[in-house]
Design a protein around this motif. Sequence first.
Motif, PDB file in Angstrom:
ATOM      1  N   THR A 190       8.050   5.980   2.870  1.00  8.39           N
ATOM      2  CA  THR A 190       7.894   7.257   3.577  1.00  8.39           C
ATOM      3  C   THR A 190       9.240   7.977   3.678  1.00  8.39           C
ATOM      4  O   THR A 190       9.324   9.192   3.504  1.00  8.39           O
ATOM      5  CB  THR A 190       7.286   6.999   4.978  1.00  8.39           C
ATOM      6  OG1 THR A 190       5.995   6.423   4.802  1.00  8.39           O
ATOM      7  CG2 THR A 190       7.167   8.280   5.772  1.00  8.39           C
ATOM      8  N   ASP A 246       0.810   9.835   1.053  1.00 10.00           N
ATOM      9  CA  ASP A 246       1.429   8.595   1.514  1.00 10.00           C
ATOM     10  C   ASP A 246       0.345   7.548   1.768  1.00 10.00           C
ATOM     11  O   ASP A 246      -0.720   7.879   2.293  1.00 10.00           O
ATOM     12  CB  ASP A 246       2.181   8.900   2.822  1.00 10.00           C
ATOM     13  CG  ASP A 246       3.366   7.969   3.041  1.00 10.00           C
ATOM     14  OD1 ASP A 246       3.474   6.964   2.304  1.00 10.00           O
ATOM     15  OD2 ASP A 246       4.176   8.257   3.944  1.00 10.00           O
ATOM     16  N   ASP A 247       0.629   6.314   1.410  1.00  7.09           N
ATOM     17  CA  ASP A 247      -0.281   5.187   1.681  1.00  7.09           C
ATOM     18  C   ASP A 247      -1.659   5.380   1.058  1.00  7.09           C
ATOM     19  O   ASP A 247      -2.684   5.310   1.750  1.00  7.09           O
ATOM     20  CB  ASP A 247      -0.411   4.961   3.202  1.00  7.09           C
ATOM     21  CG  ASP A 247       0.873   4.407   3.797  1.00  7.09           C
ATOM     22  OD1 ASP A 247       1.492   3.542   3.144  1.00  7.09           O
ATOM     23  OD2 ASP A 247       1.255   4.843   4.897  1.00  7.09           O
TER      24      ASP A 247
END
Length: 478
Positions: A190, A246-247
Amino acid sequence: MSESLNKAPAQLKKNNINLEDTPLEPTVELKKLWNNIHTAMRKEFGEAIFRSWLKPLTLRAYYHGTMEVSVPTRFMRDWIQTHYAERISAMCTEQNPDVKRVQIVVVQNAILDDKPDESSKDTESAVANLDLKASIAEISSPLDQRFTFDSFVVGKPNALAHAAARRVCESASVPFNPLFLYGGVGLGKTHLMHAIAHVMATDFPEKVVMYLSAEKFMYQFVKALRANETMNFKDQFRSVDVLMIDDIQFIAGKDSTQEEFFHTFNALVDQNKQIIISSDKAPSDLTGIDERLRSRLAWGLVADIHPSTYELRLGILHSKREKLGANVPDSVLEFLALKVTSNIRELEGALNRIVAHADVTKQEITLESTQEVLQDLLRSHDRRITIDEIQRKVAEHYNLRLTDMHSARRARQVARPRQVAMYLSKLLTARSLPEIGRKFGGRDHTTVMHAIRKVEELMGDDAQIAQDVEVVRRALTG
Ligand code: ADP
Ligand code: MG
């Protein structure tokens, strides 16, 4: 921490600072007051709420009893207004009675609030563009100002990911698509994504950058479905220049979200727009994600972040110490780098704790005080794992006999696992180097030290070793 608020009672009102009207730059006093309020909010509302809603509040100004703070989106402002604003106002007044109210204003992210081109004759499309950016600002997640390239410490485990992230920001072109960053929890994925977004905002202000978690992507998608606004949703996502998700592992098993993401992905790639994805696994290991999408994700550059090494952890601690301006002895940093190995977030947390503790108790930071303050953390890492147990697990993993752990044999296929076992013994038990040496057939403590260094080094270079160590460590720590 809050020096002047604590230090000189003579200057305090309750806390007694005369706040000046500061419509432009917040004064030092004001910043300190705001810091205290941050701490109070965190305590009162809990870490999760604080992180998602309150941390993004940015102090702007103070005038006539009004404290002005900003958030990046209207949606956040409304939410905070209804749920937390009253309490926050009260907290401010508690801290300093001069503050009568808190005003929350919307200041869009620098990336998103650039004005329409002045010279543009087509004002209509400029206005439409501004509208679009405003709605994208509401979908985009706020960026952490601390997550920059400057604050990112580069070492072997993250060198490739870092270089790739840099490369993406370098030119107006798209060097590889997508950039796929993966690695374990708390290793800096991140951080790197936010760093890219910050650079883009400065170097390419005309670009529309959208950053959000896969979870939020799904949430937005479901919301659009319910409201019958999927066209709008598609338009928004397809009009960005840079999309960062993200993720991505979050959408495993969520078929319709995946499907939608796949179409968005293809549409953007076709338009030569940059996509950046992070994940906790390599594309091929993303079970629950459609085969087509998985292979598409691996088309660009896949960069993994390895578990941190001792060197990298020490480097990060040095950099954080400097930033905190705290008086932490080198020996304490070395101790932390050796002991807190799970991830960087926990490492930072450990350093913050000892600094905060020293600040409150007004005591110097020593190795002893560190061990005391971090007792619970260190104990959970030690969890009474024995050296015998470690030797057994390592032998098992490498298909060796237990006696190979004590023997004098120096052949690589025996010596290397033995070094791994020594490394894990230092990591997972409270035993000293000489004690460990004794358990390994009466070896000298310098041999143990050498083994630890060697394994640390290899873990940075050699993914296989890093993985072996991780597997055994997990087996031991459960
Ligand atoms: P991830 O997204 O991989 O779970 P984060 O990017 O949230 O991890 O990182 C966790 C914490 O560790 C953040 O506070 C981040 O700033 C810090 N961190 C991670 N890697 C580094 C690094 N190489 N240098 C400095 N700080 C780092
Ligand atoms: Mg993350």
